[in-house]
Design an enzyme around this catalytic site. Structure first.
Site, PDB file in Angstrom:
ATOM      1  N   GLY A  29     -28.907  -7.612  -0.688  1.00  0.00           N
ATOM      2  CA  GLY A  29     -27.839  -7.616   0.566  1.00  0.00           C
ATOM      3  C   GLY A  29     -28.051  -6.392   1.239  1.00  0.00           C
ATOM      4  N   GLY A  81      -3.269 -22.353 -28.041  1.00  0.00           N
ATOM      5  CA  GLY A  81      -4.224 -23.532 -27.721  1.00  0.00           C
ATOM      6  C   GLY A  81      -4.243 -23.171 -26.139  1.00  0.00           C
ATOM      7  N   THR A  82      -5.226 -22.218 -25.966  1.00  0.00           N
ATOM      8  CA  THR A  82      -5.306 -21.824 -24.472  1.00  0.00           C
ATOM      9  C   THR A  82      -6.028 -22.709 -23.437  1.00  0.00           C
ATOM     10  OG1 THR A  82      -7.546 -20.744 -24.903  1.00  0.00           O
ATOM     11  CG2 THR A  82      -5.528 -19.341 -25.275  1.00  0.00           C
ATOM     12  N   ASN A  83      -6.454 -23.946 -23.989  1.00  0.00           N
ATOM     13  CA  ASN A  83      -6.893 -25.242 -23.031  1.00  0.00           C
ATOM     14  C   ASN A  83      -5.624 -25.672 -22.452  1.00  0.00           C
ATOM     15  OD1 ASN A  83      -9.384 -24.296 -23.824  1.00  0.00           O
ATOM     16  ND2 ASN A  83      -9.732 -26.054 -24.888  1.00  0.00           N
ATOM     17  N   ASP A  84      -4.729 -26.161 -23.308  1.00  0.00           N
ATOM     18  CA  ASP A  84      -3.436 -26.824 -23.049  1.00  0.00           C
ATOM     19  C   ASP A  84      -2.602 -25.823 -22.207  1.00  0.00           C
ATOM     20  OD1 ASP A  84      -3.230 -29.612 -23.020  1.00  0.00           O
ATOM     21  OD2 ASP A  84      -3.717 -29.360 -25.372  1.00  0.00           O
ATOM     22  N   ARG A 137     -35.065   5.041   2.268  1.00  0.00           N
ATOM     23  CA  ARG A 137     -34.754   4.067   1.379  1.00  0.00           C
ATOM     24  C   ARG A 137     -33.212   4.006   0.913  1.00  0.00           C
ATOM     25  NH1 ARG A 137     -38.347   6.181  -3.689  1.00  0.00           N
ATOM     26  NH2 ARG A 137     -38.107   3.996  -4.400  1.00  0.00           N
ATOM     27  N   TYR A 148      -7.004 -13.007 -34.780  1.00  0.00           N
ATOM     28  CA  TYR A 148      -8.376 -13.670 -34.679  1.00  0.00           C
ATOM     29  C   TYR A 148      -8.468 -14.621 -33.311  1.00  0.00           C
ATOM     30  CZ  TYR A 148      -6.310 -18.229 -36.261  1.00  0.00           C
ATOM     31  OH  TYR A 148      -5.533 -19.186 -36.309  1.00  0.00           O
ATOM     32  N   SER A 202      -0.861 -20.186 -33.269  1.00  0.00           N
ATOM     33  CA  SER A 202      -2.203 -20.336 -32.813  1.00  0.00           C
ATOM     34  C   SER A 202      -2.308 -20.934 -31.198  1.00  0.00           C
ATOM     35  CB  SER A 202      -3.287 -21.356 -33.528  1.00  0.00           C
ATOM     36  OG  SER A 202      -4.385 -21.560 -33.100  1.00  0.00           O
ATOM     37  N   MET A 260     -29.975  -2.937   2.965  1.00  0.00           N
ATOM     38  CA  MET A 260     -31.240  -2.661   3.808  1.00  0.00           C
ATOM     39  C   MET A 260     -32.439  -2.457   3.190  1.00  0.00           C
ATOM     40  SD  MET A 260     -32.050   0.230   6.523  1.00  0.00           S
ATOM     41  CE  MET A 260     -33.294   1.038   5.274  1.00  0.00           C
ATOM     42  N   HIS A 262     -16.479 -33.922 -20.497  1.00  0.00           N
ATOM     43  CA  HIS A 262     -16.562 -34.040 -21.911  1.00  0.00           C
ATOM     44  C   HIS A 262     -17.939 -33.917 -22.490  1.00  0.00           C
ATOM     45  CE1 HIS A 262     -17.227 -36.876 -25.309  1.00  0.00           C
ATOM     46  NE2 HIS A 262     -16.027 -36.499 -25.292  1.00  0.00           N
ATOM     47  N   ARG A 309     -10.077 -30.355 -35.992  1.00  0.00           N
ATOM     48  CA  ARG A 309      -9.518 -31.563 -35.191  1.00  0.00           C
ATOM     49  C   ARG A 309      -9.685 -32.519 -36.240  1.00  0.00           C
ATOM     50  NH1 ARG A 309     -12.423 -28.886 -30.369  1.00  0.00           N
ATOM     51  NH2 ARG A 309     -13.890 -28.836 -32.053  1.00  0.00           N
ATOM     52  N   CYS A 343      -7.375 -20.691 -30.509  1.00  0.00           N
ATOM     53  CA  CYS A 343      -8.286 -21.683 -30.899  1.00  0.00           C
ATOM     54  C   CYS A 343      -8.694 -22.221 -29.251  1.00  0.00           C
ATOM     55  CB  CYS A 343      -7.939 -22.429 -31.688  1.00  0.00           C
ATOM     56  SG  CYS A 343      -6.546 -23.681 -31.171  1.00  0.00           S
ATOM     57  N   GLU A 346       0.854 -23.755 -27.174  1.00  0.00           N
ATOM     58  CA  GLU A 346       0.227 -24.461 -25.963  1.00  0.00           C
ATOM     59  C   GLU A 346       1.057 -24.908 -24.921  1.00  0.00           C
ATOM     60  OE1 GLU A 346      -2.544 -27.527 -27.661  1.00  0.00           O
ATOM     61  OE2 GLU A 346      -0.945 -27.854 -28.953  1.00  0.00           O
ATOM     62  N   ARG A 399     -35.314   3.737 -13.277  1.00  0.00           N
ATOM     63  CA  ARG A 399     -34.064   3.018 -13.776  1.00  0.00           C
ATOM     64  C   ARG A 399     -34.018   2.229 -14.988  1.00  0.00           C
ATOM     65  NH1 ARG A 399     -34.491  -1.515  -8.543  1.00  0.00           N
ATOM     66  NH2 ARG A 399     -36.628  -1.986  -9.187  1.00  0.00           N
ATOM     67  N   ARG A 436      -5.279 -28.990 -37.738  1.00  0.00           N
ATOM     68  CA  ARG A 436      -4.378 -29.511 -36.818  1.00  0.00           C
ATOM     69  C   ARG A 436      -3.962 -30.901 -37.301  1.00  0.00           C
ATOM     70  NH1 ARG A 436      -6.149 -29.662 -30.631  1.00  0.00           N
ATOM     71  NH2 ARG A 436      -7.341 -31.513 -31.297  1.00  0.00           N
ATOM     72  N   LYS A 442     -30.659   5.482  -6.813  1.00  0.00           N
ATOM     73  CA  LYS A 442     -32.120   5.763  -6.831  1.00  0.00           C
ATOM     74  C   LYS A 442     -32.118   7.138  -6.521  1.00  0.00           C
ATOM     75  CE  LYS A 442     -34.279   2.730  -4.113  1.00  0.00           C
ATOM     76  NZ  LYS A 442     -34.333   1.945  -3.039  1.00  0.00           N
TER      77      LYS A 442
HETATM   78  P1  ADP Z   1     -36.208  -1.157  -3.636  1.00  0.00           P
HETATM   79  O1  ADP Z   1     -34.747  -0.625  -3.646  1.00  0.00           O
HETATM   80  O2  ADP Z   1     -36.059  -2.797  -3.060  1.00  0.00           O
HETATM   81  O3  ADP Z   1     -36.889  -1.080  -4.932  1.00  0.00           O
HETATM   82  P2  ADP Z   1     -37.806   1.018  -2.953  1.00  0.00           P
HETATM   83  O4  ADP Z   1     -36.832   2.187  -1.983  1.00  0.00           O
HETATM   84  O5  ADP Z   1     -37.875   1.490  -4.192  1.00  0.00           O
HETATM   85  O6  ADP Z   1     -37.016  -0.406  -2.839  1.00  0.00           O
HETATM   86  O7  ADP Z   1     -39.018   0.837  -1.961  1.00  0.00           O
HETATM   87  C1  ADP Z   1     -39.888  -0.173  -2.337  1.00  0.00           C
HETATM   88  C2  ADP Z   1     -41.215   0.362  -2.574  1.00  0.00           C
HETATM   89  O8  ADP Z   1     -41.720   1.126  -1.359  1.00  0.00           O
HETATM   90  C3  ADP Z   1     -41.436   1.317  -3.780  1.00  0.00           C
HETATM   91  O9  ADP Z   1     -41.564   0.629  -4.998  1.00  0.00           O
HETATM   92  C4  ADP Z   1     -42.592   1.911  -3.467  1.00  0.00           C
HETATM   93  O10 ADP Z   1     -43.748   1.231  -3.728  1.00  0.00           O
HETATM   94  C5  ADP Z   1     -42.684   2.028  -1.811  1.00  0.00           C
HETATM   95  N1  ADP Z   1     -42.157   3.324  -1.564  1.00  0.00           N
HETATM   96  C6  ADP Z   1     -40.973   3.783  -1.327  1.00  0.00           C
HETATM   97  N2  ADP Z   1     -40.940   5.234  -0.897  1.00  0.00           N
HETATM   98  C7  ADP Z   1     -42.141   5.612  -0.888  1.00  0.00           C
HETATM   99  C8  ADP Z   1     -42.833   6.842  -0.596  1.00  0.00           C
HETATM  100  N3  ADP Z   1     -42.166   7.983  -0.271  1.00  0.00           N
HETATM  101  N4  ADP Z   1     -44.163   6.808  -0.564  1.00  0.00           N
HETATM  102  C9  ADP Z   1     -44.787   5.646  -1.056  1.00  0.00           C
HETATM  103  N5  ADP Z   1     -44.470   4.432  -1.324  1.00  0.00           N
HETATM  104  C10 ADP Z   1     -43.095   4.319  -1.172  1.00  0.00           C
HETATM  105 MG    MG Z   2      -4.207 -28.672 -27.295  1.00  0.00          MG
HETATM  106 MG    MG Z   3     -37.777   0.182  -6.106  1.00  0.00          MG
END
Ligand code: ADP
Ligand code: MG
Ligand code: MG
Length: 909
Positions: free
Chosen positions: A109, A801-804, A100, A886, A799, A111, A491, A597, A866, A780, A373, A653, A29
């Site tokens: 996962g 036979g990677t399963n066996d 952000r 192959y 050839s 923040m 199967h 087969r 195979c 195999e 992105r 085979r 970002k």
């Molecule tokens: P994510 O990684 O989940 O996309 P972001 O950091 O892009 O999270 O933030 C989510 C949303 O928060 C952005 O799409 C935007 O709409 C809003 N946002 C983030 N920073 C700003 C900012 N400086 N001004 C206004 N809106 C913001």
């Molecule tokens: Mg076999």
């Molecule tokens: Mg975003």
């Protein structure tokens, strides 16, 4: 490593220190925010605290890290203040910030973003006065306390049944006021929300919500660093091979406001269509909204472009009048802004040479870009975008090939549900997405009945507790297969994938009652003849009939595959047992059959009787009599394969599975055999019992059959040679490769080879014609890999036979692994299911060793693979590196393997 001396990188306005190339240091970002600034695109000023600071935080602790970055962060805030002409912490006209997170690779996962940081009881009044918009000020404050309380202070739902505690309060206040939408709450309502939120935080956390802006800022920065090490993020990194040492960056940026009234908005957009790949700018926005409101679906968003808006209206059945009045496009609503946005998207796509996913905000008539992105996309979009960008001169051939994930081609190879029809349907159960595709049909529970129904041109779904080899023909005529038991390698799953047929396996909620000819899910019942639909890509089962479309090998797809051909070194053959499968394989660009087969043909029609007669006979004479019946049938099968593959190698085979798989286990079947063979039923029963084995997969099978019963090998060899000479006489170019299965010692191979060569000499003498053919072996069993040099002196090709080979090297069988393998994967004992992706460190070593030994004694010996691994992209890359000639996989995976092979060649340079 010496300690870095710079941790903060400015962006925006007069000074940008980062760039796209600095992703490792600034996260995705942050690096792209800097790059946008360099391109002259308007981005709110800010700064990025580097991933190295996060690493210091993790390794040396909070105090050390904050001390190191403190001065630079102060300078960073001062820079933003100067750019925006506002002061952070000023009560009259406060600068507000967003914080952000952003790692190198996007990572769930981590923040969440915090918006409107810097507000407190005084600043909110200043903001209200300055903007003349009290409601806006309190709306921003409300959002801030909510996000900060959740993300930084950790006020989460107590248990998974609990609702978000802040949302509970919002709902309560809304109910009291008798309103439905957030936007209907007044400034006073929002004030009340802030007060209640803060009281809740105090009660639950035992601390006050921090009102000092600097305390807020440091709290947020620390929370981002800490989120790198939370449990969810750690586990994700482990599973995805992301080093723990990378760290995340923190972006601190001036807020811009999309919630400042009717000339403000926030939105997301794509430079091309992420669903179809069409080169059409598109996106959605909401007027008077902030942050994630668009994605959260709290109101119906409007379309960015007029074309998109009209298309949307048509799908949503909104009249043009209604659309214009209530959902106008940005192009119509704010034409100037739209032009600027168009300019930004073109600039960004041309710069990054890939489809971009953009986030933007409009504040009182001014456009700000907040993120860019590379956009996620469907398999179809991947192909189309790569090929169109190649034609448009945006990327070169190698890049176009690398842009498509081979596995995603799956989506293009099977029928799909009509998107709209799917929306109108409800799922009744869910199993494993065993074999992709979409199918609708009438329920049938028995394979032979599936055939009868299909003959009457009825569409059927074969529903079974589980399937067995006897169900093959029924499976092949069904539109789809649903099983209540079995995993991804059951199967049903394996066979269906081979057939390119839709299959959902292991749908545990489905209780099959064969006797009553129905199945139940909960208290609902579906009977024979009822319509159901399966989505083999999601594992979903639907009631009723859903319209499907045939997969189209579109022009772009064809062009991509032609391009792959020019780069791939590894050939891709197909596993095909019938002329129909061979035809599909050729259509998808297979350059041969790597595994035919022979026993798969044994089940068809009358043949099974002759096969059983052969197996149940007491002596050689009895066997020869039955084999004589099979000879013309097998010859016909081989003729079909040779004809279809004219000019390309066909690897056949010899008989492989344990014989008990073919004999009748039921009384009626045994009685029929007794009549056929003119012996007593008791005798047949005895023979069947004799064939019982404790470990059939390690029992009397493979070349062991041909060693005990050379007459079987004789018959098969004769069928192959006669078929080859027959079609060759009519102008077909035959390249036959005969393969002996399950060899462990060189003597096993040479004994079988002698039988085959003997038959060849006889047939050639009878016909006065000859044929070039190869005689090779499967590798195999682990032992055959260990002694591959001595075997290589005799065999003309290997050839794998990677399963066996996998089963025997690992010491567990594919069919039984379902009981513990999921645990093994979860605990990281194996990274991947070794039956899906080759175990490179173990089984792979045997492959490499056998190739080396084979080539040492027979330079230029042909080596292939195979078995299902040949269609797995990661395995294909490994086989390329191991120097194989192959891989062979099911016909429907041929394009996937070809693309993977081309990518492996490009990667190798
Ligand atoms: P994510 O990684 O989940 O996309 P972001 O950091 O892009 O999270 O933030 C989510 C949303 O928060 C952005 O799409 C935007 O709409 C809003 N946002 C983030 N920073 C700003 C900012 N400086 N001004 C206004 N809106 C913001
Ligand atoms: Mg076999
Ligand atoms: Mg975003």
């Amino acid at each position: 490593m010496s300690q870095p001396t710079k941790f903060v990188y400015l962006f925006g306005g007069v000074r940008t220190e980062g760039a796209a190339a600095m992703k490792n240091l600034l996260g995705g970002k942050g690096a792209n925010l800097a790059e946008m600034c360099r391109l002259g695109i308007t981005v709110p000023s800010g700064f990025t605290i580097s991933t190295e600071a996060c690493t210091v935080f993790t390794e040396q602790g909070k105090a050390a890290a904050l001390k190191l970055i403190e001065a630079e962060v102060l300078q960073g805030v001062a820079f933003v203040e100067q750019q925006m002409g506002k002061r952070f912490g000023d009560a009259a006209d406060p600068l507000l910030l967003s914080v952000r997170s952003g790692a190198r690779a996007s990572m769930p996962g981590m923040m969440d973003t915090i918006l409107n940081l810097g507000l407190n009881d005084e600043a909110v009044l200043g903001l209200a006065a300055k903007t003349g918009n009290e409601r806006f000020a309190w709306d921003s404050y409300r959002r801030f306390v909510q996000m900060y309380g959740d993300v930084v202070m950790g006020l989460k739902p107590v248990s998974k049944e609990d609702h978000d505690p802040f949302e509970v309060i919002i709902d309560m206040v809304k109910a009291q006021r008798g309103v439905k939408l957030d936007t209907e709450l007044s400034a006073d309502d929002l004030k009340e929300l802030v007060a209640r939120f803060r009281a809740l935080i105090r009660a639950r956390i035992g601390r006050d919500f921090p009102t000092d802006p600097w305390e807020q800022l440091w709290g947020a920065v620390v929370a981002v660093f800490e989120s790198w090490n939370n449990e969810r993020a750690r586990v994700y990194r482990e599973l995805n091979d992301i080093p723990q040492g990378w760290g995340t960056a923190v972006n601190v940026q001036a807020m811009v406001f999309g919630n400042l009234g009717q000339s403000s908005a926030t939105g997301v957009a794509f430079t091309r269509d992420a669903g179809t790949g069409e080169d059409l700018f598109n996106g959605e926005f909401l007027v008077n909204a902030q942050g994630e409101d668009v994605v959260a679906g709290i109101r119906t968003p409007q379309q960015v472009s007029l074309v998109g808006s009209r298309r949307w209206a048509q799908l949503a059945q909104v009249s043009e009048e209604d659309r214009l009045a209530n959902y106008p496009s940005l192009e119509e609503l704010m034409p100037d802004i739209y032009r600027q946005l168009l300019h930004a998207e073109t600039t960004l796509e041309n710069h990054f040479h890939d489809m971009q996913d953009l986030e933007f905000t409009i504040q009182e008539g001014q456009l700000w870009m907040l993120q860019t992105r590379n956009g996620k996309r469907t398999g179809a979009a991947m192909v189309r975008i790569a090929m169109e960008m190649l034609q448009q001169g945006l990327i070169d051939e190698k890049t176009a090939l690398q842009r498509v994930s081979p596995d995603r081609l799956n989506e293009l190879l099977h029928p799909v549900f009509d998107a709209q029809a799917l929306k109108d349907s409800t799922a009744i159960a869910r199993g494993l997405p065993a074999s992709p595709g979409a199918a609708s049909g009438q329920i049938v529970f028995f394979a032979d009945e599936a055939e009868d129904w299909a003959k009457r041109s009825l569409a059927v779904i074969l529903v079974r507790q589980e399937t067995s080899p006897e169900d093959l023909r029924g499976m092949s005529v069904a539109n789809g297969i649903l099983t209540a038991r079995g995993g991804m390698t059951s199967h049903a799953a394996v066979v269906a994938r081979g057939m390119g047929k839709c299959c959902v396996s292991g749908a545990g909620a489905v209780h099959v009652d064969y006797k009553a000819r129905c199945f139940t899910i909960g208290d609902k019942t579906w009977s024979e003849g009822d319509w159901i639909s399966l989505d083999g890509s999601t594992g979903e089962v639907y009631a009723g009939r859903i319209a499907t479309r045939d997969a189209e090998l579109s022009g772009d797809f064809g062009a991509l595959m032609a391009l792959a051909r020019r780069y791939q070194r590894l050939e891709v053959r197909a596993n095909a047992d019938t002329p129909e499968e061979a035809k599909i394989a050729r259509k998808f660009g297979a350059t041969g059959i790597g595994l035919a087969r022979t026993e798969h043909m044994f089940f068809e029609g009358e043949r099974i009787l002759a096969v059983r007669e052969m197996i149940l006979a007491d002596d050689e004479a009895g066997r020869r009599k039955a084999l004589a019946k099979l000879l013309p049938i097998q010859r016909g099968d081989f003729e079909g394969l040779f004809r279809e593959m004219d000019g390309l190698p066909v690897t056949i085979r010899l008989l492989d599975p344990p014989l008990h798989e073919f004999v009748p286990h039921d009384e009626a079947g045994q009685a029929a055999m007794a009549r056929e063979m003119k012996v007593s039923p008791g005798k047949i029963r005895m023979r069947v019992e004799e064939l019982h084995e404790f470990n059939p997969m390690l029992g009397h099978r493979g070349c062991r059959l041909g060693i005990t019963y050379p007459e079987i090998t004789e018959m098969q060899a004769r069928a192959i040679f006669e078929a080859a000479l027959n079609v060759q006489a009519r102008g077909t170019v035959v390249k036959a490769e005969i393969m002996v299965p399950l060899v462990g010692t060189v003597r096993e191979f040479s004994l079988q080879a002698a039988v085959i060569r003997g038959v060849a000499a006889q047939v050639f003498a009878e016909r006065g014609e000859t044929l070039d053919y190869l005689l090779g072996t499967m590798i195999e069993t682990p032992r055959s890999a260990l002694v591959a040099d001595s075997i290589g002196r005799q065999a003309q090709f290997f050839s794998f036979g990677t399963n066996d080979l996998t089963q025997m090297t690992m010491g567990f069988s594919r069919d039984d692994a379902g009981k513990f393998l999921p645990d093994y994967l979860k605990k990281g004992i194996y990274e991947r299911d070794p039956f899906r992706s080759i175990d490179q460190k173990g089984v792979g070593l045997l492959v490499e060793m056998a190739v080396a030994k084979g080539r040492a004694v027979r330079p230029g010996i042909e080596v292939g693979v195979c078995g299902e691994h040949g269609g797995d992209p990661a395995s294909v890359a490994f086989f390329h590196r191991a120097g194989l000639d192959y891989v062979s996989c099911s016909p429907f995976r041929v394009p996937i393997a070809r693309l993977a092979a081309a990518q492996a060649a490009i990667d190798a340079g």
